[in-house]
Motif scaffolding. Structure first.
Motif, mmCIF file in Angstrom:
data_model
loop_
_atom_site.group_PDB
_atom_site.id
_atom_site.type_symbol
_atom_site.label_atom_id
_atom_site.label_comp_id
_atom_site.label_asym_id
_atom_site.label_seq_id
_atom_site.Cartn_x
_atom_site.Cartn_y
_atom_site.Cartn_z
ATOM 1 N N THR A 177 0.835 -1.205 0.000
ATOM 2 C CA THR A 177 0.000 0.000 0.000
ATOM 3 C C THR A 177 0.871 1.257 0.000
ATOM 4 O O THR A 177 0.601 2.222 -0.717
ATOM 5 C CB THR A 177 -0.927 0.007 1.224
ATOM 6 N N GLU A 210 -2.605 3.274 6.475
ATOM 7 C CA GLU A 210 -3.856 3.928 6.063
ATOM 8 C C GLU A 210 -4.053 5.232 6.821
ATOM 9 O O GLU A 210 -4.491 6.239 6.253
ATOM 10 C CB GLU A 210 -5.036 2.985 6.314
ATOM 11 N N SER A 220 -5.860 5.272 -3.233
ATOM 12 C CA SER A 220 -7.258 5.221 -3.613
ATOM 13 C C SER A 220 -7.415 4.522 -4.955
ATOM 14 O O SER A 220 -8.360 3.761 -5.166
ATOM 15 C CB SER A 220 -7.834 6.645 -3.690
ATOM 16 N N THR A 223 -7.218 0.831 -4.515
ATOM 17 C CA THR A 223 -8.412 0.348 -3.838
ATOM 18 C C THR A 223 -9.538 0.161 -4.842
ATOM 19 O O THR A 223 -10.247 -0.847 -4.837
ATOM 20 C CB THR A 223 -8.849 1.338 -2.747
ATOM 21 N N VAL A 224 -9.715 1.137 -5.727
ATOM 22 C CA VAL A 224 -10.724 1.038 -6.776
ATOM 23 C C VAL A 224 -10.419 -0.164 -7.671
ATOM 24 O O VAL A 224 -11.301 -0.966 -7.992
ATOM 25 C CB VAL A 224 -10.764 2.334 -7.614
ATOM 26 N N THR A 227 -11.092 -3.659 -5.875
ATOM 27 C CA THR A 227 -12.497 -4.024 -5.697
ATOM 28 C C THR A 227 -13.169 -4.328 -7.030
ATOM 29 O O THR A 227 -14.004 -5.239 -7.117
ATOM 30 C CB THR A 227 -13.260 -2.904 -4.960
ATOM 31 N N ASP A 235 -19.148 -2.009 -4.340
ATOM 32 C CA ASP A 235 -18.024 -1.462 -3.570
ATOM 33 C C ASP A 235 -17.076 -0.677 -4.476
ATOM 34 O O ASP A 235 -16.506 0.341 -4.080
ATOM 35 C CB ASP A 235 -17.254 -2.589 -2.885
ATOM 36 N N ALA A 236 -16.886 -1.166 -5.719
ATOM 37 C CA ALA A 236 -15.986 -0.492 -6.651
ATOM 38 C C ALA A 236 -16.514 0.885 -7.034
ATOM 39 O O ALA A 236 -15.758 1.859 -7.098
ATOM 40 C CB ALA A 236 -15.786 -1.348 -7.897
ATOM 41 N N ALA A 239 -16.048 3.126 -4.032
ATOM 42 C CA ALA A 239 -14.632 3.497 -3.900
ATOM 43 C C ALA A 239 -14.249 4.528 -4.954
ATOM 44 O O ALA A 239 -13.506 5.480 -4.669
ATOM 45 C CB ALA A 239 -13.759 2.246 -4.030
ATOM 46 N N HIS A 242 -15.696 7.892 -3.957
ATOM 47 C CA HIS A 242 -14.950 8.435 -2.812
ATOM 48 C C HIS A 242 -13.604 8.991 -3.277
ATOM 49 O O HIS A 242 -13.187 10.075 -2.847
ATOM 50 C CB HIS A 242 -14.726 7.343 -1.775
ATOM 51 N N ALA A 243 -12.935 8.257 -4.175
ATOM 52 C CA ALA A 243 -11.638 8.709 -4.670
ATOM 53 C C ALA A 243 -11.776 10.026 -5.427
ATOM 54 O O ALA A 243 -10.977 10.953 -5.241
ATOM 55 C CB ALA A 243 -11.029 7.642 -5.569
ATOM 56 N N SER A 248 -8.949 12.738 -6.293
ATOM 57 C CA SER A 248 -8.158 11.869 -7.162
ATOM 58 C C SER A 248 -8.391 12.231 -8.624
ATOM 59 O O SER A 248 -9.506 12.534 -9.038
ATOM 60 C CB SER A 248 -8.525 10.398 -6.931
#
Length: 348
Positions: A177, A210, A220, A223-224, A227, A235-236, A239, A242-243, A248
């Motif tokens: 990460t 994190e 981020s 993470t996308v 998922t 969830d994708a 995410a 959110h990003a 982002s």
């Protein structure tokens, strides 16, 4: 009968090649290569080594491109009390004629008690005569190569080495990460490693990374990607939103997905051991294992479709479309559902 000409083997430097993590002083130390972070570490390590031997060490800095004649000899000559001297020379790849002439001459008679560090980035062939002389062994020198850190596996090795050198434990997933969070800047990655090493008293976990760096764009992005590739469509999308809401940029988001799909494509259909395959592909064992896990539920057909969709989205987020967010959402939909866009919608 015709014979095939054999290519002459590449000429290897006749001087010791030292790791930038554990360099040793010598009358002349050539620090070569483009990676400034590694070069700075090597230079600092030599300085500390010499200072530990004698706290009276005199340290001087010289610019090879803005050089005053006679400076090198003046700084390396013994002083009245005989203190050791360290002369750090930067910009050798753009050195003046005066410096080049004096440095080549210096190699024939290095001063006792003096260490001269020559920093050459390799950005030009300027100073080649000096480098060739050093590498031939004139002056009793050593070389510290600082090659560019470009591949994910190289960055992973760098970060892992930072924690190992500090005798600090970090979870493999936390390390991944962290490396992903600073994929484009080795200087920032080095600083992040040192911050965690100095700030965190115990082991470094996923939660610690994190907490410190969870807001990084690249974190981020992966993470996308994770998922979506795992097939967690809802969830994708969450995410992704959110990003985007946290600032982002669409380009690294697509790049993260493309990176994971490339790794999956490389290992798809192979039966070699993780170690053998990693060595052949220039990857790490854990990267091969992760890509193989990501391939569960994927076929050649769906993987090819995802790669094509990613190529289209890459072009769109770089200017081919007026709506890069829609391009991203469409890409996530194709990857997470493993189906062409629109096939997920019920027919009326």
């Amino acid at each position: 009968m015709a014979t095939t000409a054999r290519r002459a083997p590449a000429k290897r430097p006749s001087i010791p090649q030292l790791s930038w993590r554990t360099p040793q002083p010598a009358p002349v130390v050539l620090i070569s290569g483009p990676e400034d972070v590694l070069a700075e570490r090597a230079t600092a390590a030599i300085r500390e080594y010499l200072r530990a031997e004698d706290p009276s060490l005199e340290v001087s800095d010289v610019r090879a491109d803005d050089y005053a004649a006679g400076t090198l000899l003046a700084l390396t000559s013994p002083s009245l009390f005989g203190e050791p001297r360290l002369v750090r020379v930067t910009g050798v790849e753009k050195c003046s004629d005066a410096f080049l002439a004096e440095a080549v001459s210096y190699l024939d008679n290095p001063q006792d008690g003096a260490t001269v560090i020559l920093r050459h980035t390799g950005a030009s062939v300027r100073g080649k005569k000096l480098l060739d002389a050093v590498r031939a062994g004139t002056g009793g020198g050593v070389e510290v190569p600082c090659a560019a850190v470009k591949r994910d596996s190289d960055r992973f090795d760098f970060a892992s080495g930072e924690f190992s050198a500090a005798k600090k434990r970090i979870a493999p997933s936390a390390l991944r990460t962290l490396v992903s969070a600073f994929a484009d800047d080795l200087t920032e990655l080095a600083a992040a490693c040192q911050q965690l090493i100095s700030d965190v008293p115990g082991d470094i976990t996923d939660q610690v990374v994190e907490r410190y760096y969870g807001g990084r764009v690249e974190t981020s992005a992966f993470t996308v990607a994770d998922t979506a590739i795992a097939g967690r469509y809802g969830d994708a999308l969450i995410a992704l939103r959110h990003a985007l809401a946290s600032g982002s940029d669409p380009v690294p988001l697509v790049a993260a997905i493309a990176s994971k799909l490339r790794s999956m494509a490389k290992v798809a259909g192979t039966r070699e051991s993780s170690g053998a395959l990693a060595a052949r592909l220039g990857m790490k064992d854990w990267q091969v294992d992760r890509a193989r896990r990501d391939l569960v539920g994927w076929s050649d057909l769906t993987l090819g479709m995802a790669i094509q969709a990613t190529a289209r989205a890459d072009a769109e987020v770089k200017g081919a479309s007026r709506d890069p967010v829609f391009a991203l959402e469409r890409l996530i939909t194709v990857i997470a559902t493993k189906a062409p866009f629109g096939a997920q919608r019920p027919h009326r």
